[in-house]
Enzyme design. Sequence first.
Site, PDB file in Angstrom:
ATOM      1  N   HIS A 171      45.024  10.355 -11.458  1.00 41.05           N
ATOM      2  CA  HIS A 171      45.020   9.766 -10.106  1.00 41.05           C
ATOM      3  C   HIS A 171      46.393   9.204  -9.765  1.00 41.05           C
ATOM      4  O   HIS A 171      46.921   9.440  -8.669  1.00 41.05           O
ATOM      5  CB  HIS A 171      43.954   8.668 -10.056  1.00 41.05           C
ATOM      6  CG  HIS A 171      43.929   7.884  -8.778  1.00 41.05           C
ATOM      7  ND1 HIS A 171      42.987   8.093  -7.797  1.00 41.05           N
ATOM      8  CD2 HIS A 171      44.719   6.864  -8.326  1.00 41.05           C
ATOM      9  CE1 HIS A 171      43.203   7.258  -6.794  1.00 41.05           C
ATOM     10  NE2 HIS A 171      44.253   6.500  -7.096  1.00 41.05           N
ATOM     11  N   GLU A 172      46.996   8.473 -10.707  1.00 42.35           N
ATOM     12  CA  GLU A 172      48.307   7.863 -10.443  1.00 42.35           C
ATOM     13  C   GLU A 172      49.405   8.916 -10.334  1.00 42.35           C
ATOM     14  O   GLU A 172      50.311   8.800  -9.511  1.00 42.35           O
ATOM     15  CB  GLU A 172      48.635   6.848 -11.541  1.00 42.35           C
ATOM     16  CG  GLU A 172      47.666   5.662 -11.607  1.00 42.35           C
ATOM     17  CD  GLU A 172      47.520   4.943 -10.283  1.00 42.35           C
ATOM     18  OE1 GLU A 172      48.511   4.859  -9.532  1.00 42.35           O
ATOM     19  OE2 GLU A 172      46.412   4.478  -9.975  1.00 42.35           O
ATOM     20  N   HIS A 175      49.619  10.330  -6.923  1.00 40.79           N
ATOM     21  CA  HIS A 175      50.365   9.498  -5.974  1.00 40.79           C
ATOM     22  C   HIS A 175      51.864   9.791  -6.059  1.00 40.79           C
ATOM     23  O   HIS A 175      52.572   9.734  -5.047  1.00 40.79           O
ATOM     24  CB  HIS A 175      50.116   8.012  -6.261  1.00 40.79           C
ATOM     25  CG  HIS A 175      48.803   7.504  -5.733  1.00 40.79           C
ATOM     26  ND1 HIS A 175      48.370   7.760  -4.462  1.00 40.79           N
ATOM     27  CD2 HIS A 175      47.834   6.740  -6.313  1.00 40.79           C
ATOM     28  CE1 HIS A 175      47.189   7.178  -4.266  1.00 40.79           C
ATOM     29  NE2 HIS A 175      46.837   6.571  -5.376  1.00 40.79           N
ATOM     30  N   GLU A 255      43.464   7.542  -1.129  1.00 39.46           N
ATOM     31  CA  GLU A 255      42.731   7.357  -2.383  1.00 39.46           C
ATOM     32  C   GLU A 255      41.761   8.509  -2.623  1.00 39.46           C
ATOM     33  O   GLU A 255      41.593   8.970  -3.753  1.00 39.46           O
ATOM     34  CB  GLU A 255      41.999   6.017  -2.374  1.00 39.46           C
ATOM     35  CG  GLU A 255      42.918   4.810  -2.318  1.00 39.46           C
ATOM     36  CD  GLU A 255      43.934   4.798  -3.441  1.00 39.46           C
ATOM     37  OE1 GLU A 255      43.560   5.073  -4.596  1.00 39.46           O
ATOM     38  OE2 GLU A 255      45.127   4.538  -3.154  1.00 39.46           O
TER      39      GLU A 255
END
Length: 658
Positions: A171-172, A175, A255
């Site tokens: 997930h990070e 980003h 998100e």
Amino acid sequence: MSFFENQDRARKKTGLLVFYFCTAVLLIIAAVNIAIYFILFLANQQKFSFGYWLTTGTCWWIALATLIIIAGGSLVRMAQLGKGGVSVALMAGGTPLNPDTSDHQERTLINVIEEMAIASGSHVPRVFIMREEEGINAFVAGTQANNTVLAITQGALDKLTRDELQGVIGHEFSHILNGDMSLNVRLLGILGGILMIGQIGEFLMRGNRSQIVLHGSSRRIGNKLMPLALVLIVVGYIGLFFGRLIKAAISRQREFLADASSVQFTRSPEGIASALYAIQYHAGQGFLMNRHAEDMSHMCFGDSVKVRMSRILATHPPIEDRIRSIDPGLLPRLKARFKKRSESGHLKAGRARGYSQSPLQPEADNQFQPDNITALVNANTSSLSPEAIAASMKDSVGHPTPDHHYYAHSLHQGFHQGLRETAHNPKLAPVILYGLLLTETKLTSTAPPVIKILEQDDHWTRLGEHTQAFQAIVNELPVEYRLPLLEIAINTLKTSPPEIRTQVIETCFLLIKADQRITLSEFVFTYLVKQGLSEIRRPPRNIYSLTKAEDALGTLFNALVKSSGESAERQKQNLTAIMGNFSEQDASHFLNTTPSAMGLNTALERLNRLTPLLKEPVVNACVDCILHDKKAVIKEIELLRAVCAALDCPMPPVLEHH
């Protein structure tokens, strides 16, 4: 949407952010004036209209003072973030993680992060642990790719399994690849002034009412001051409201995209969904105790603060909505699974907090157990046509797949144990860099000019012996291991003092000049060292036109063409065809020049300033340069991946089965 489009969309959101900020400032100034007008209206016997108030000098002085407070707060916060991601991690209470750690939890975290970086072709981020935070949360921060940090709470290490941790890290990383990371840091800086007013208001809401009343000599005086207290609370909360509203508008939908990207990357929907459910299961376990939790709420994996009116103001969608967007059928299964884990005691994790053993079991680090690591790591790309390889490379930038993740795990597990330990040891990591460069230059560490250069590096003893031993290993190392090994060693050296990093950069440049010639591969490796270890500076201004980078394009394409080994006539045809897409000038004069270290350095720095959508045709042209001879040589492909890394356009490894 392509990597370049995502990056450009995030860049353009900075303009939207500035618009939101200016609108919020105007509304806050109006709110302050309205509040003070009503104080004066209630306190004075003489009444006057609000229209008259707007014509007074007091009104405009109050507006100016409010503007100065907000602007000053934002400027101070942006100055505090001068060192990029490191500044944010330290502000959050993070401590740097030693790359040479022997702790199993921390070792697993480093392995997962390095595998993600190898799979995506990204730089390896520095890792920080928020030791005092028992909640489950994480974030990435940085103004540029070479100052990226990934910070994670101790609670996440203590409570998550490897699969869940992998989902969070995926997930990070999304980003980073989607351009959210630098936007988040800009958001943190720009909103510093607004949030400062908001935090004052929140402080007043938490108990200053009684203090203000007690300042008076009687209840009567306290009652007179009550309107002032209420106005200060309202004005402060207005600042907090607008700050949260802007962050929610910028962050909320991203998100969902990051969750989906993590699933696509890891092919493990249950990993990230289970990590999300763990936050909900441990009630409030995503919240941060740090006083800057509000400031960083938009950056984190989960909510870092409790927010009223969460449907409007929360920077993250509700956890159950995020899980349903991943897979609608997962939520019931997760509830049953966590109930079973709780009954068996596996949810109690953490060494120093009275818990039992962490769920990051030792055997979890080998969960992939691939059947044929060697065949995958040494993938023979010749089974694919050059056209297919070219299309695959162009489309893959910023879009790693589960196959890349599987490949990265296999490659990472295949590292020689001595190489792994050397790359993670801050005192020995330079040996990795020097050995790789000497392999590219075809010199040995016993050559007289090399001995002289290494003797000048007085920070380590017996450096030549270590370099010689490593070079013997790296000569037998498959080419595709070299770039990942270089990135890991660079990341390790980021923990070293500035004078040591400067010495390493200087030594690297001296080594590639030692044989009196500079090839593109050895220079790009050295450029990556310089890019990763130099002091962090303010990002330079973007270049919005390819015509302003024609010389830089010619220098880079000339170096790529000459690295192909084709005949002079074929090189001229290749360069003329490539440059014809960017310039009407005759490109043949570039072939008469030999690429120099200074020229290549200037070219890469200039091309790195291109806007994302302008970088896309440059990367595509680099691919066409390499594959002009209709041959897919792994050394050339890895060189191209290194060039893309230098341009902050991460290209995953090229696989046989894509």
